[in-house]
Design a protein around this motif. Structure first.
Motif, PDB file in Angstrom:
ATOM      1  N   SER A 174      50.420  45.584  34.412  1.00 26.67           N
ATOM      2  CA  SER A 174      51.101  46.129  35.580  1.00 26.67           C
ATOM      3  C   SER A 174      50.701  45.407  36.854  1.00 26.67           C
ATOM      4  O   SER A 174      49.622  44.829  36.961  1.00 26.67           O
ATOM      5  CB  SER A 174      50.812  47.625  35.705  1.00 26.67           C
ATOM      6  OG  SER A 174      49.473  47.816  36.111  1.00 26.67           O
ATOM      7  N   ASP A 175      51.593  45.450  37.835  1.00 26.61           N
ATOM      8  CA  ASP A 175      51.292  44.903  39.155  1.00 26.61           C
ATOM      9  C   ASP A 175      50.066  45.597  39.736  1.00 26.61           C
ATOM     10  O   ASP A 175      49.250  44.984  40.420  1.00 26.61           O
ATOM     11  CB  ASP A 175      52.499  45.102  40.087  1.00 26.61           C
ATOM     12  CG  ASP A 175      53.687  44.263  39.659  1.00 26.61           C
ATOM     13  OD1 ASP A 175      53.537  43.441  38.728  1.00 26.61           O
ATOM     14  OD2 ASP A 175      54.765  44.420  40.244  1.00 26.61           O
ATOM     15  N   ASP A 176      49.940  46.902  39.453  1.00 27.54           N
ATOM     16  CA  ASP A 176      48.782  47.656  39.953  1.00 27.54           C
ATOM     17  C   ASP A 176      47.479  47.087  39.423  1.00 27.54           C
ATOM     18  O   ASP A 176      46.497  46.941  40.149  1.00 27.54           O
ATOM     19  CB  ASP A 176      48.884  49.134  39.520  1.00 27.54           C
ATOM     20  CG  ASP A 176      49.882  49.907  40.360  1.00 27.54           C
ATOM     21  OD1 ASP A 176      50.250  49.420  41.444  1.00 27.54           O
ATOM     22  OD2 ASP A 176      50.286  50.999  39.921  1.00 27.54           O
ATOM     23  N   GLN A 177      47.480  46.780  38.115  1.00 27.57           N
ATOM     24  CA  GLN A 177      46.245  46.235  37.517  1.00 27.57           C
ATOM     25  C   GLN A 177      45.907  44.876  38.132  1.00 27.57           C
ATOM     26  O   GLN A 177      44.757  44.599  38.460  1.00 27.57           O
ATOM     27  CB  GLN A 177      46.413  46.085  36.002  1.00 27.57           C
ATOM     28  CG  GLN A 177      46.411  47.414  35.271  1.00 27.57           C
ATOM     29  CD  GLN A 177      46.745  47.249  33.800  1.00 27.57           C
ATOM     30  OE1 GLN A 177      47.585  46.439  33.429  1.00 27.57           O
ATOM     31  NE2 GLN A 177      46.089  48.026  32.957  1.00 27.57           N
ATOM     32  N   PHE A 195      46.806  43.689  41.073  1.00 32.50           N
ATOM     33  CA  PHE A 195      46.404  43.828  42.476  1.00 32.50           C
ATOM     34  C   PHE A 195      44.974  44.364  42.564  1.00 32.50           C
ATOM     35  O   PHE A 195      44.165  43.887  43.362  1.00 32.50           O
ATOM     36  CB  PHE A 195      47.375  44.753  43.210  1.00 32.50           C
ATOM     37  CG  PHE A 195      47.057  44.938  44.670  1.00 32.50           C
ATOM     38  CD1 PHE A 195      46.935  43.840  45.511  1.00 32.50           C
ATOM     39  CD2 PHE A 195      46.864  46.204  45.208  1.00 32.50           C
ATOM     40  CE1 PHE A 195      46.641  43.993  46.867  1.00 32.50           C
ATOM     41  CE2 PHE A 195      46.565  46.368  46.549  1.00 32.50           C
ATOM     42  CZ  PHE A 195      46.453  45.270  47.382  1.00 32.50           C
ATOM     43  N   TYR A 196      44.673  45.312  41.728  1.00 33.26           N
ATOM     44  CA  TYR A 196      43.332  45.907  41.745  1.00 33.26           C
ATOM     45  C   TYR A 196      42.262  44.849  41.463  1.00 33.26           C
ATOM     46  O   TYR A 196      41.292  44.704  42.201  1.00 33.26           O
ATOM     47  CB  TYR A 196      43.256  47.022  40.695  1.00 33.26           C
ATOM     48  CG  TYR A 196      41.967  47.813  40.717  1.00 33.26           C
ATOM     49  CD1 TYR A 196      41.743  48.781  41.683  1.00 33.26           C
ATOM     50  CD2 TYR A 196      40.979  47.601  39.765  1.00 33.26           C
ATOM     51  CE1 TYR A 196      40.566  49.514  41.710  1.00 33.26           C
ATOM     52  CE2 TYR A 196      39.795  48.322  39.777  1.00 33.26           C
ATOM     53  CZ  TYR A 196      39.600  49.278  40.755  1.00 33.26           C
ATOM     54  OH  TYR A 196      38.424  49.999  40.773  1.00 33.26           O
ATOM     55  N   LEU A 197      42.474  44.082  40.405  1.00 25.79           N
ATOM     56  CA  LEU A 197      41.466  43.095  40.021  1.00 25.79           C
ATOM     57  C   LEU A 197      41.380  41.961  41.041  1.00 25.79           C
ATOM     58  O   LEU A 197      40.295  41.471  41.358  1.00 25.79           O
ATOM     59  CB  LEU A 197      41.757  42.551  38.625  1.00 25.79           C
ATOM     60  CG  LEU A 197      41.601  43.578  37.506  1.00 25.79           C
ATOM     61  CD1 LEU A 197      42.008  42.994  36.166  1.00 25.79           C
ATOM     62  CD2 LEU A 197      40.167  44.098  37.432  1.00 25.79           C
ATOM     63  N   ARG A 220      48.968  42.882  49.268  1.00 31.04           N
ATOM     64  CA  ARG A 220      49.775  43.200  48.114  1.00 31.04           C
ATOM     65  C   ARG A 220      51.182  42.603  48.226  1.00 31.04           C
ATOM     66  O   ARG A 220      51.781  42.622  49.299  1.00 31.04           O
ATOM     67  CB  ARG A 220      49.877  44.720  47.965  1.00 31.04           C
ATOM     68  CG  ARG A 220      50.730  45.103  46.797  1.00 31.04           C
ATOM     69  CD  ARG A 220      50.356  46.397  46.179  1.00 31.04           C
ATOM     70  NE  ARG A 220      50.941  46.411  44.846  1.00 31.04           N
ATOM     71  CZ  ARG A 220      50.704  47.330  43.946  1.00 31.04           C
ATOM     72  NH1 ARG A 220      49.862  48.301  44.214  1.00 31.04           N
ATOM     73  NH2 ARG A 220      51.264  47.258  42.767  1.00 31.04           N
ATOM     74  N   PHE A 270      40.578  51.979  46.643  1.00 30.94           N
ATOM     75  CA  PHE A 270      41.917  52.470  46.309  1.00 30.94           C
ATOM     76  C   PHE A 270      42.039  53.984  46.325  1.00 30.94           C
ATOM     77  O   PHE A 270      41.120  54.703  45.914  1.00 30.94           O
ATOM     78  CB  PHE A 270      42.336  51.967  44.926  1.00 30.94           C
ATOM     79  CG  PHE A 270      42.792  50.539  44.913  1.00 30.94           C
ATOM     80  CD1 PHE A 270      41.898  49.511  45.209  1.00 30.94           C
ATOM     81  CD2 PHE A 270      44.106  50.210  44.629  1.00 30.94           C
ATOM     82  CE1 PHE A 270      42.312  48.190  45.213  1.00 30.94           C
ATOM     83  CE2 PHE A 270      44.530  48.893  44.628  1.00 30.94           C
ATOM     84  CZ  PHE A 270      43.632  47.886  44.924  1.00 30.94           C
TER      85      PHE A 270
END
Lengths: 490, 251
Positions: A436-439, A441-443, B52, B86
């Protein structure tokens, strides 16, 4: 650019092993008929029974048609355009001079192994460094080049040699076991292999012996327009155990090359065989041009009571993979395991999985399959769990997970279950997820580059399988995965 | 030189303008709280600062520690010393927490020209931090955020901050979903990070975190703009009177 587009870009990568080695080779002209089969057998100085076996396989093959049920597409193979035997020329000299001294090996060949990035400990073995704990058999095109550590293994009673040597020195074992797990007419590609196989590895672990080191074979297709047909036979007698690993690469060529191998495993009472594969045949280029057709039959026969067979595979290469390492759980309380990571990128097509055939009482099987698709790849899991009438209280657990990178690729699951005994317990779990884009972005917000972030997510996804690999190869597998997905972000 | 300087920042997502001219200066040693009702643009501001994809800056500049932040990739911002905590930390199944911590620390060290941290030193440091966050060591060997409770996820964010020692910590609703005990632990973690070299931005809905972490400045974000700034008493007023009064006063 959106992250999805970037992920797609990540999918671009180059094949690290795409070189050819310029050494003199002996290749027979393209084409296949009985004379070619006879010629191969003659070149190997085989006894009569082997020639007969090959010829009967060849005759059977001629009556068969190529299977079309797999979820893969490729142009028709012209079997008459392939050459069925290629060997580095110095082979006879090598055979004459046992491999204690590697001085006789063509230095260019050794260079090849270096370029291949054969893991350090194996390179050390090939360079003659003492104390390395893995025995290696290297198969270059069709012929086994060198088998290390033969003496140390012999002390323990273990036979580890090329298939040709086994035919020459241990014909009684070959006669007893060859084709007993994968019959010569089993399927189209197995029949072809049985007719023309040129070499491979042979392992025999006698009663009660725990093989003192990991055994490893390194396969490399080098010659143009040749098929590679190797054959491996591993026998573990009562109470014996062995862990075996094979690695494979091929040069970068525009045309497709055929690889049709057969692997047979036999485990008697209380024996244990662990067979690990790190497959990195050339997958073709970004447009899907070239690459290996990897049509392989692998099967283990857990013949004895309480025997155990484990397949672990990391399949990263090949244009097309068609492969179902299977277990026949014949002995009571025997155990079969299949742990697989199959990664497809660009235009790779994978149709792979396993068959667990439960025949004995209280037999147990575990299937963990992790499919990763990127680019335009198509990745199918195909599995059969068969519980026979006699297999009371058999159990199976199947977990089948797919990970998608980008939105152009496909993941498919074809699970088949046949239970003929009502006491059976069969469980199937399947998931499909996306990186996912979330994963990402998080990393990345923790300082990891896009590629490192991607590799971290992917290796987390594969963890259950990597845990099953012999330690020294788990690291290699992880690195291979990183190379395979190189360029698929940023 | 200011640690972070945001000038006339406009940003949109899918063509819709969310941030409509934000100005904010954060100096090292300061703690800023950004408060605002739902939909005011708090999370968008955090994501834009974090780099982002999908957020387009249409106007304005952001300078971070002398760098043009908008020219930097997300990971470059992290390595330069920005840490985004987050609101909803994502799960990465199969990747051990300890592994991510080590990779993140090493990414930063590599950029600084330092060798990889040695395992012994690293483990010792991490164990101390874990204990200080009132967490169990077993937590290090679980998958990143996988199956964590809301409180555990937030503690994990603070743990990462304590380890990575950023120049600027940008904490997006770190207090949401915490019970009172967890709120105390998290607040203590943040207070430990206060220092002359470090800036902290707390993005929050409620005043309650600010009872434990006293801000030097409080800003009210509304409809994509900072409509009012003040000291910590502004937060108390918000708590007592609600947003409405202040919004009316500002307009």
């Amino acid at each position: 650019m959106t992250e999805t587009q970037e992920l797609e870009q990540l999918v671009k990568r180059e094949y690290k092993y795409g070189f050819t080695t310029d050494i003199e080779q002996e290749i027979i002209p393209p084409g296949l008929d009985e004379d070619v089969v006879r010629m191969i057998s003659a070149k190997k100085n085989e006894p009569e029974f082997m020639l007969d076996w090959r010829l009967s396989a060849f005759r059977h093959w001629q009556t068969m048609t190529e299977p079309e049920w797999a979820h893969v597409h490729y142009p028709k193979i012209d079997y008459q355009a392939l050459s069925y035997y290629a060997a580095p020329k110095s082979q006879e000299e090598l055979d004459a001079d046992a491999p204690e001294s590697l001085d006789d090996v063509d230095p260019k060949l050794l260079e090849t192994y270096e370029k291949l990035g054969i893991p350090l400990h194996e390179r050390a073995v090939l360079a003659g460094v003492k104390g390395a704990n893995v025995a290696v058999d290297a198969v270059f095109d069709s012929v086994s080049v060198t088998t290390t550590f033969k003496d140390k293994l012999a002390e323990a009673g273990v036979i580890f040699c090329s298939f040709s040597e086994a035919v020459e020195n241990h014909p009684e074992l070959i006669k007893q076991y060859l084709g007993t797990v994968v019959p010569k007419g089993d399927n189209y590609f197995a029949a072809l292999n049985s007719a023309v196989f040129s070499d491979g590895s042979f392992v025999y672990v006698p009663k009660g012996v725990k093989c003192p080191m990991e055994l490893s074979t390194y396969f490399r297709i080098n010659a143009k327009n040749t098929g590679q047909f190797e054959r491996t036979l591993i026998i573990a007698e009562e109470g014996a155990s062995v862990s075996y690993l094979e690695g494979c690469t091929a040069p970068q060529r525009d045309e497709n090359q055929l690889h049709a191998a057969v692997v047979e495993l036999v485990a008697l009472d209380d024996a244990e065989i662990k067979y690990s594969t790190v497959q990195n045949w050339y997958p073709g280029d970004e447009e899907g041009k070239g690459g290996i057709f990897n049509f392989v039959t692998k099967r283990g026969d857990a013949r004895g009571d309480r025997s155990k067979i484990t397949w672990t595979q990391v399949e990263a290469g090949s244009a097309i993979t068609w492969k179902y390492p299977s277990c026949i759980l014949r002995g009571d309380d025997s155990v079969g395991e299949f742990y697989s990571v199959a990664v497809g990128n660009n235009y790779q097509q994978i149709d792979s999985g396993t068959k667990m055939i439960h025949l004995g009482k209280r037999t147990r099987s575990t299937i963990v399959s992790k499919g990763i698709s990127a680019g335009q790849a198509e990745n199918a899991y195909r599995g059969l769990v068969h519980i026979g009438k006699t297999a009371s209280h058999a159990r199976n657990f199947t977990q089948c997970d797919s990970l998608l990178i980008g939105d152009q690729c496909g993941a498919h699951t074809f699970p088949y279950v046949e239970a003929k005994n009502s006491t059976a317990q069969v469980e199937h779990e399947a998931t499909t997820s996306k990186v996912s884009d979330d994963q990402m972005f998080y990393l990345r917000s923790r300082g990891l580059s896009e590629e490192d972030a991607m590799n971290m997510v992917v290796s987390g996804f594969c963890k259950d399988v990597f845990n099953e690999l012999p330690m020294e190869f788990a690291v290699e597998a992880q690195a291979l995965l990183a190379v395979s997905l190189e360029g698929s972000v940023g | 030189m200011a640690l972070l300087e945001i000038k006339n920042l406009h940003a949109e997502i899918e063509g819709q303008e969310i941030l409509k001219g934000i100005n904010l200066t954060v100096n090292a040693g300061e703690v800023h709280a950004i408060m605002g009702p739902n939909g005011s643009g708090k999370s968008t501001l955090c994501h834009v600062l974090g780099g982002r994809d999908g957020y387009e800056v249409t106007k304005g500049t952001i300078t971070f520690d002398g760098h043009d932040l908008l020219e930097m990739e997300t990971e470059e911002r992290a390595i330069a010393g920005m840490l985004l905590g987050f609101q909803h930390p994502v799960e990465i199944p199969g990747v051990k927490n300890i592994y991510l911590l080590k990779e993140a620390l090493n990414a930063k060290r590599e950029a600084q020209g330092l060798d990889e941290v040695d395992t012994f030193t690293f483990m010792k440091q991490v164990r101390e931090l874990v204990a200080s966050m009132d967490m169990d060591d077993a937590f290090l060997h679980r998958g990143v955020n996988a199956g964590f409770s809301g409180g555990e996820k937030k503690r994990n964010e603070i743990l990462q901050m304590l380890l990575l020692e950023p120049k600027l910590a940008l904490l997006d609703e770190t207090d949401s979903g915490l019970d009172i005990d967890a709120l105390k632990v998290v607040s203590e973690g943040i207070n430990r990070m206060r220092g002359a070299e470090r800036g902290i931005i707390l993005v929050t809905h409620y005043q309650r975190l600010l009872n434990y972490v006293e801000p030097d400045f409080v800003h009210v974000l509304y409809k994509g703009k900072i409509i009012k700034s003040g000291d910590k008493s502004l937060a108390h007023r918000l708590e007592a009177e609600g947003y409405q009064e202040i919004l009316e006063e500002a307009s």
